[in-house]
Design an enzyme around this catalytic site. Structure first.
Site, PDB file in Angstrom:
ATOM      1  N   HIS A   1      42.630  51.316  38.214  1.00 30.94           N
ATOM      2  CA  HIS A   1      43.484  51.008  37.061  1.00 30.94           C
ATOM      3  C   HIS A   1      42.700  51.284  35.792  1.00 30.94           C
ATOM      4  CE1 HIS A   1      41.383  47.360  38.412  1.00 30.94           C
ATOM      5  NE2 HIS A   1      41.320  46.993  37.138  1.00 30.94           N
TER       6      HIS A   1
ATOM      7  N   GLY B   1      32.811  44.346  36.517  1.00 36.77           N
ATOM      8  CA  GLY B   1      33.856  43.321  36.509  1.00 36.77           C
ATOM      9  C   GLY B   1      35.167  43.755  37.131  1.00 36.77           C
TER      10      GLY B   1
ATOM     11  N   ASP C   1      49.238  43.731  31.180  1.00 33.20           N
ATOM     12  CA  ASP C   1      48.275  42.861  31.857  1.00 33.20           C
ATOM     13  C   ASP C   1      48.738  41.408  31.737  1.00 33.20           C
ATOM     14  OD1 ASP C   1      44.969  43.269  32.623  1.00 33.20           O
ATOM     15  OD2 ASP C   1      45.733  41.235  32.301  1.00 33.20           O
TER      16      ASP C   1
END
Ligand code: AMP
Length: 114
Positions: free
Chosen positions: A100, A93, A30
Site C-alpha cells: 500500500h 513500520g 485511512d
C-alpha cells in the site's frame, strides 16, 4: 487472501471509504488519518510487501503512483503539495502485509519522518 484486511476491503467484504477503484487498484481513506488527506492506494491483488514485487508488476506500480497523483489532484493538493510513501518491513513500520502507498497531504509534512 481471506485473512488480509486490504483484500477484504478490495472485495467489498469490509467497509471502507473508497475514493477510486478500477481493475488494478483500490484507493480508500485511512481509518487512522495522519493528515487531512490520508488515502491508501493498494493493488487489487494480494502482494505482501514491496520486496515481493516482480518485473510483471512494473505497470501496476506505475498505475498505483499515477492513481495517488490523481487522487491528490481531486483533493485539491496539486498546488499545496503532498507525499506518497510506502513502508516496507518492521523497521519502517509496515503493519499490513499487503502493498500500500500512503497519500498524505493537507498540512505541512515534516521530514525526515520519525
Ligand atoms: P503501514 O503502517 O504503512 O502498514 O500502514 C497501514 C495503514 O493501514 C495504517 O495507516 C492504518 O491506519 C491503515 N488501516 C488499517 N486498517 C484499516 C482499515 N480497515 N481501513 C483503512 N485503513 C486501515
Amino acid at each position: 487472501m481471506a485473512d488480509c484486511i486490504f483484500c477484504r476491503i478490495v472485495s467489498g467484504e469490509m467497509p471502507a471509504e473508497i475514493v477510486h477503484k478500477d481493475d488494478l487498484v483500490t484507493a480508500f481513506r485511512d481509518v487512522n488519518p495522519q493528515a487531512p488527506t490520508h488515502v491508501l492506494v493498494v493493488p487489487n491483488k494480494h502482494i505482501p510487501a514491496l520486496t515481493a514485487l516482480g518485473d510483471d508488476e512494473r505497470r501496476l506500480v506505475g498505475h498505483i503512483i499515477q492513481t495517488a497523483v490523481k487522487v491528490a489532484e481531486s483533493e485539491g493538493l496539486n498546488e499545496r503539495g503532498f507525499r506518497v510513501v510506502a513502508n516496507c518491513g518492521p523497521e519502517a513500520g509496515q503493519s499490513v502485509d499487503h502493498v500500500h502507498f500512503h497519500l498524505l497531504g493537507g498540512r505541512a509534512l515534516g521530514w525526515p519522518p520519525g
